[in-house]
Design a protein around this motif. Structure first.
Motif, short mmCIF file in Angstrom:
data_model
loop_
_atom_site.label_atom_id
_atom_site.label_comp_id
_atom_site.label_asym_id
_atom_site.label_seq_id
_atom_site.Cartn_x
_atom_site.Cartn_y
_atom_site.Cartn_z
N ILE A 108 31.38 -33.38 9.76
CA ILE A 108 30.31 -34.19 10.36
C ILE A 108 29.62 -33.48 11.52
O ILE A 108 28.47 -33.77 11.84
CB ILE A 108 30.83 -35.57 10.80
CG1 ILE A 108 31.88 -35.44 11.91
CG2 ILE A 108 31.37 -36.33 9.62
CD1 ILE A 108 32.35 -36.78 12.44
N HIS A 109 30.31 -32.50 12.15
CA HIS A 109 29.71 -31.77 13.26
C HIS A 109 29.25 -30.36 12.86
O HIS A 109 28.86 -29.58 13.72
CB HIS A 109 30.69 -31.68 14.43
CG HIS A 109 30.95 -33.00 15.09
ND1 HIS A 109 30.00 -33.68 15.80
CD2 HIS A 109 32.08 -33.76 15.13
CE1 HIS A 109 30.52 -34.81 16.27
NE2 HIS A 109 31.78 -34.89 15.87
N LEU A 132 34.20 -15.18 4.88
CA LEU A 132 34.09 -16.02 6.07
C LEU A 132 33.49 -17.38 5.71
O LEU A 132 32.69 -17.48 4.78
CB LEU A 132 33.23 -15.33 7.12
CG LEU A 132 33.85 -14.07 7.75
CD1 LEU A 132 32.85 -13.38 8.66
CD2 LEU A 132 35.12 -14.42 8.52
N PRO A 133 33.86 -18.44 6.43
CA PRO A 133 33.43 -19.79 6.05
C PRO A 133 31.98 -20.08 6.42
O PRO A 133 31.47 -19.60 7.44
CB PRO A 133 34.38 -20.69 6.86
CG PRO A 133 34.69 -19.88 8.08
CD PRO A 133 34.78 -18.46 7.60
N ALA A 134 31.36 -20.90 5.61
CA ALA A 134 30.05 -21.46 5.94
C ALA A 134 30.26 -22.68 6.83
O ALA A 134 31.40 -23.10 7.09
CB ALA A 134 29.32 -21.86 4.67
N GLY A 135 29.17 -23.26 7.33
CA GLY A 135 29.28 -24.46 8.14
C GLY A 135 29.99 -25.56 7.39
O GLY A 135 29.88 -25.68 6.16
N ARG A 136 30.76 -26.39 8.12
CA ARG A 136 31.53 -27.52 7.61
C ARG A 136 32.77 -27.09 6.85
O ARG A 136 33.46 -27.93 6.26
CB ARG A 136 30.67 -28.43 6.72
CG ARG A 136 29.40 -28.92 7.41
CD ARG A 136 28.77 -30.07 6.65
NE ARG A 136 28.32 -29.68 5.32
CZ ARG A 136 27.95 -30.53 4.37
NH1 ARG A 136 28.00 -31.84 4.60
NH2 ARG A 136 27.54 -30.10 3.20
N ASP A 157 34.84 -36.67 18.09
CA ASP A 157 34.25 -38.01 18.09
C ASP A 157 33.62 -38.26 16.72
O ASP A 157 33.09 -37.34 16.08
CB ASP A 157 33.19 -38.14 19.19
CG ASP A 157 32.12 -37.06 19.10
OD1 ASP A 157 32.48 -35.87 19.18
OD2 ASP A 157 30.93 -37.41 18.94
N PHE A 158 33.69 -39.50 16.27
CA PHE A 158 33.21 -39.84 14.94
C PHE A 158 32.07 -40.87 15.04
O PHE A 158 32.07 -41.71 15.93
CB PHE A 158 34.36 -40.38 14.09
CG PHE A 158 35.45 -39.36 13.91
CD1 PHE A 158 35.36 -38.37 12.95
CD2 PHE A 158 36.57 -39.37 14.74
CE1 PHE A 158 36.35 -37.42 12.80
CE2 PHE A 158 37.57 -38.42 14.61
CZ PHE A 158 37.46 -37.44 13.63
N PRO A 159 31.10 -40.81 14.14
CA PRO A 159 29.90 -41.64 14.26
C PRO A 159 30.15 -43.12 13.97
O PRO A 159 31.10 -43.48 13.25
CB PRO A 159 28.96 -41.04 13.21
CG PRO A 159 29.89 -40.46 12.18
CD PRO A 159 31.07 -39.94 12.95
N GLU A 160 29.28 -43.96 14.54
CA GLU A 160 29.29 -45.37 14.19
C GLU A 160 28.77 -45.51 12.75
O GLU A 160 28.09 -44.63 12.22
CB GLU A 160 28.39 -46.15 15.14
CG GLU A 160 28.82 -46.08 16.60
CD GLU A 160 30.11 -46.83 16.87
OE1 GLU A 160 30.42 -47.76 16.09
OE2 GLU A 160 30.82 -46.47 17.84
#
Length: 260
Positions: free
Chosen positions: A38-39, A96-100, A239-242
């Motif tokens: 999510i980030h 190497l990893p991509a985003g997420r 932190d996680f979204p509402e």
């Protein structure tokens, strides 16, 4: 602080309930993976260590609750002919990893200053130069936003011999052992020298080493998963979204959902 592998040979048994501790850690790690998603973060978790040290068992338990779409395990063996035609770090750049995403390396670029050094698969000039090349490579990744966790899984000669014998005794584990294990075993003193030189030259502030005493498997697994969780919880926003208001409305219409 200097790392001495002799300080990680107690093999103390785990205090408390193993299954309970493991389940708690796997839930922490599951949330950490979601935080990556999510980030839009990315991390590398790298495991080095002796043959039969238990790296695979640690990886198996670390990833047990992870979504397989967002992590990759890279078992690193001898380079192919094409990989040998490039700089030794080239084959790791491509993994190497991509985003997420999280990339897990079962062995790594440190082979240049361990097995390649000890077995003479590269020149002295090449492995001596590799320390600076590795530090620069890791610093590049960190500066570009990739988190790095480096674990070294340590066992004594006695524990290694027990594990190698168990592999021979168990038909479905025999594929995991071969002549290379015994070639490396015969040069333990040389490997220890190479390992301590590696720690001295590459234990950096941005990519520190963490040694895991895995002489007692359950205690070692808990220590390894705890080390990964603690480091990534510091590096990745937790932190996680509402809930999306539009989705809440759809849920309310569909089955009478109410926000708790």
């Amino acid at each position: 602080m200097t790392i001495d592998l002799a300080d990680y040979e107690k093999g103390a048994k785990l205090k408390g309930d193993y299954e309970e501790k493991l389940a708690e850690l796997q839930q922490r790690l599951a949330k950490i993976q979601v935080a990556h998603i999510i980030h839009d973060r990315r991390s590398v978790i790298m495991l080095e260590g002796w043959d039969a040290a238990g790296k695979g068992g640690i990886i198996k338990r670390m990833t047990a609750e992870w979504d397989p779409r967002y992590y990759q395990v890279h078992p690193i063996s001898a380079p192919t002919e094409a990989e040998r035609d490039h700089h030794f770090l080239w084959r790791f750049w491509t993994r190497l990893p991509a985003g997420r995403n999280i990339s897990i390396f079962d062995r790594s670029w440190y082979g240049r200053v361990l097995v390649e050094r000890v077995e003479g698969f590269c020149s002295k000039a090449e492995w001596k130069r590799a320390y600076e090349e590795i530090n620069a490579f890791e610093r590049q990744q960190v500066d570009a936003g990739t988190n790095i966790v480096k674990l070294f899984v340590h066992i004594t000669q006695e524990t290694q011999d027990e594990q190698l014998a168990q592999r021979l005794d168990t038909p479905w584990k025999r594929w995991k052992t071969g002549a290379d294990d015994y070639r490396n075993r015969a040069k333990r003193a040389d490997y220890l020298d190479a390992m301590h030189a590696m720690f001295a030259r590459t234990d950096t502030r941005y990519a520190p080493w963490r040694v895991i005493d895995n002489n007692h498997r359950k205690a070692g697994r808990i220590a390894a998963l705890t080390a990964v969780a603690k480091r990534l919880e510091k590096l990745v926003p937790m932190d996680f979204p509402e809930a999306d208001p539009e989705v809440v409305k759809l849920a309310a219409k569909a089955y009478g959902y109410r926000v708790p």
